[in-house]
Design a protein around this motif. Structure first.
Motif, mmCIF file in Angstrom:
data_model
loop_
_atom_site.group_PDB
_atom_site.id
_atom_site.type_symbol
_atom_site.label_atom_id
_atom_site.label_comp_id
_atom_site.label_asym_id
_atom_site.label_seq_id
_atom_site.Cartn_x
_atom_site.Cartn_y
_atom_site.Cartn_z
ATOM 1 N N THR A 95 0.853 -1.183 0.000
ATOM 2 C CA THR A 95 0.000 0.000 0.000
ATOM 3 C C THR A 95 0.892 1.237 0.000
ATOM 4 O O THR A 95 1.926 1.268 0.674
ATOM 5 C CB THR A 95 -0.925 0.003 1.224
ATOM 6 O OG1 THR A 95 -1.735 -1.182 1.202
ATOM 7 C CG2 THR A 95 -1.837 1.224 1.226
ATOM 8 N N TRP A 97 1.152 5.697 0.115
ATOM 9 C CA TRP A 97 0.535 6.943 0.557
ATOM 10 C C TRP A 97 1.317 8.117 -0.023
ATOM 11 O O TRP A 97 2.527 8.016 -0.248
ATOM 12 C CB TRP A 97 0.581 7.080 2.075
ATOM 13 C CG TRP A 97 -0.294 6.178 2.865
ATOM 14 C CD1 TRP A 97 -1.514 6.468 3.408
ATOM 15 C CD2 TRP A 97 -0.002 4.824 3.263
ATOM 16 N NE1 TRP A 97 -2.001 5.388 4.116
ATOM 17 C CE2 TRP A 97 -1.097 4.364 4.036
ATOM 18 C CE3 TRP A 97 1.059 3.946 3.033
ATOM 19 C CZ2 TRP A 97 -1.148 3.090 4.575
ATOM 20 C CZ3 TRP A 97 1.016 2.665 3.563
ATOM 21 C CH2 TRP A 97 -0.085 2.246 4.333
ATOM 22 N N SER A 107 1.485 7.832 -9.333
ATOM 23 C CA SER A 107 1.169 6.805 -10.327
ATOM 24 C C SER A 107 2.179 5.675 -10.224
ATOM 25 O O SER A 107 3.359 5.893 -9.923
ATOM 26 C CB SER A 107 1.202 7.389 -11.743
ATOM 27 O OG SER A 107 0.207 8.382 -11.902
ATOM 28 N N ILE A 120 -2.692 5.867 -8.593
ATOM 29 C CA ILE A 120 -3.088 4.969 -7.498
ATOM 30 C C ILE A 120 -3.531 5.729 -6.252
ATOM 31 O O ILE A 120 -4.259 5.184 -5.422
ATOM 32 C CB ILE A 120 -1.978 3.957 -7.141
ATOM 33 C CG1 ILE A 120 -0.692 4.664 -6.699
ATOM 34 C CG2 ILE A 120 -1.718 3.007 -8.314
ATOM 35 C CD1 ILE A 120 0.341 3.722 -6.097
ATOM 36 N N CYS A 121 -3.077 6.977 -6.091
ATOM 37 C CA CYS A 121 -3.549 7.796 -4.974
ATOM 38 C C CYS A 121 -3.160 9.241 -5.233
ATOM 39 O O CYS A 121 -2.328 9.536 -6.105
ATOM 40 C CB CYS A 121 -3.006 7.315 -3.629
ATOM 41 S SG CYS A 121 -1.215 7.230 -3.478
ATOM 42 N N SER A 139 -8.187 9.637 -0.138
ATOM 43 C CA SER A 139 -7.581 9.398 -1.452
ATOM 44 C C SER A 139 -6.059 9.414 -1.414
ATOM 45 O O SER A 139 -5.401 9.107 -2.413
ATOM 46 C CB SER A 139 -8.072 10.437 -2.458
ATOM 47 O OG SER A 139 -7.713 11.746 -2.048
ATOM 48 N N LYS A 141 -4.300 7.346 0.182
ATOM 49 C CA LYS A 141 -3.892 5.952 0.357
ATOM 50 C C LYS A 141 -4.325 5.128 -0.853
ATOM 51 O O LYS A 141 -5.469 5.219 -1.304
ATOM 52 C CB LYS A 141 -4.533 5.398 1.624
ATOM 53 C CG LYS A 141 -4.222 3.942 1.928
ATOM 54 C CD LYS A 141 -4.940 3.498 3.196
ATOM 55 C CE LYS A 141 -4.711 2.031 3.503
ATOM 56 N NZ LYS A 141 -5.437 1.611 4.736
ATOM 57 N N SER A 142 -3.425 4.301 -1.343
ATOM 58 C CA SER A 142 -3.734 3.455 -2.499
ATOM 59 C C SER A 142 -4.405 2.155 -2.061
ATOM 60 O O SER A 142 -4.354 1.771 -0.888
ATOM 61 C CB SER A 142 -2.469 3.125 -3.279
ATOM 62 O OG SER A 142 -1.729 2.090 -2.636
ATOM 63 N N GLN A 145 -1.183 -3.000 -3.880
ATOM 64 C CA GLN A 145 -0.599 -3.224 -5.196
ATOM 65 C C GLN A 145 0.267 -4.483 -5.148
ATOM 66 O O GLN A 145 1.204 -4.567 -4.349
ATOM 67 C CB GLN A 145 0.265 -2.026 -5.615
ATOM 68 C CG GLN A 145 -0.446 -0.682 -5.541
ATOM 69 C CD GLN A 145 -1.548 -0.553 -6.559
ATOM 70 O OE1 GLN A 145 -1.365 -0.872 -7.739
ATOM 71 N NE2 GLN A 145 -2.712 -0.085 -6.113
ATOM 72 N N TRP A 172 5.264 3.730 1.893
ATOM 73 C CA TRP A 172 4.623 2.429 1.678
ATOM 74 C C TRP A 172 4.683 1.645 2.978
ATOM 75 O O TRP A 172 5.363 2.047 3.926
ATOM 76 C CB TRP A 172 5.246 1.677 0.506
ATOM 77 C CG TRP A 172 6.721 1.314 0.629
ATOM 78 C CD1 TRP A 172 7.603 1.752 1.573
ATOM 79 C CD2 TRP A 172 7.469 0.466 -0.238
ATOM 80 N NE1 TRP A 172 8.857 1.233 1.351
ATOM 81 C CE2 TRP A 172 8.805 0.421 0.244
ATOM 82 C CE3 TRP A 172 7.155 -0.288 -1.348
ATOM 83 C CZ2 TRP A 172 9.799 -0.327 -0.381
ATOM 84 C CZ3 TRP A 172 8.150 -1.029 -1.964
ATOM 85 C CH2 TRP A 172 9.459 -1.043 -1.484
#
Length: 208
Positions: A95, A97, A107, A120-121, A139, A141-142, A145, A172
């Protein structure tokens, strides 16, 4: 590729010699990530940076960072792109941020091709004066992945600042799920200049 040459002193010429050249691109050495800056860009949104006629080919400055953390209180009315490759140490779901003032987007690619990167966020609200604030907006936080060890993935943060108190950081959950750790350089590698597309090897001086 190859080239042929002969030496001459004006009176005599040596036999021709052919030299073969094999160009091996540099390996994915980790330790830093590329940072490009565009100054004198009005506005506070990432779209304002993208709309600049100098983006993406003519940055005002180019450098590198040793972690995914831009210099803080760097200036005003500028935009930046921090991009390169991320090298996950183990297989897993990671994940991400992003935290910034003013606005930013993160991205991530499905591989090392920038064309395969997607958002992604993002940090849609300026977090002025509060660097590393990871949960002010959902938003930031993704979704998890899925990444594979031994692979590199293109990653890019776009950041636009309008006034002072600027910052932009990407984290991350490397230590354990739910934790936020700014991504260190050991897991990052920079964008390297392309190998010159030329058969005039004298032109290579600008590359090496």
């Amino acid at each position: 590729d190859s080239f042929t040459y002969a030496a001459s002193d004006g009176a005599e010429t040596s036999p021709e010699t052919t030299v073969a050249i094999n160009v091996v691109p540099p390996g994915p050495e980790t330790g830093q990530i590329t940072r490009e800056v565009w100054t004198d860009v009005a506005g506070f949104s990432v779209d304002d940076l993208i709309a600049s006629p100098d983006y993406p080919d003519n940055p005002s400055e180019v450098g590198t960072l040793t972690r995914f953390d831009a210099p803080r209180d760097w200036g005003s009315s500028f935009g930046e792109r921090i991009h390169g490759y991320i090298h996950p140490p183990t297989n897993g779901n990671y994940t991400f941020w992003i935290s910034s003032a003013a606005r930013s987007r993160l991205s991530l690619g499905t591989d090392d091709d920038p064309a395969n990167a997607s958002l992604i966020c993002e940090c849609p609200v300026s977090l002025s004066g509060t660097p590393e604030s990871w949960d002010s907006n959902g938003s930031q936080k993704s979704a998890p992945q899925a990444l594979l060890a031994g692979q590199r993935y293109y990653i890019m943060a776009l950041h636009k600042d309008a006034a002072s108190s600027d910052h932009c950081s990407v984290a991350w959950d490397l230590a354990q799920p739910g934790t936020t750790n700014i991504i260190e350089g050991i897991y990052l590698s920079e964008i390297l200049p392309p190998v010159p597309a030329t058969t005039n090897y004298a032109d290579w001086s600008s590359w090496y």
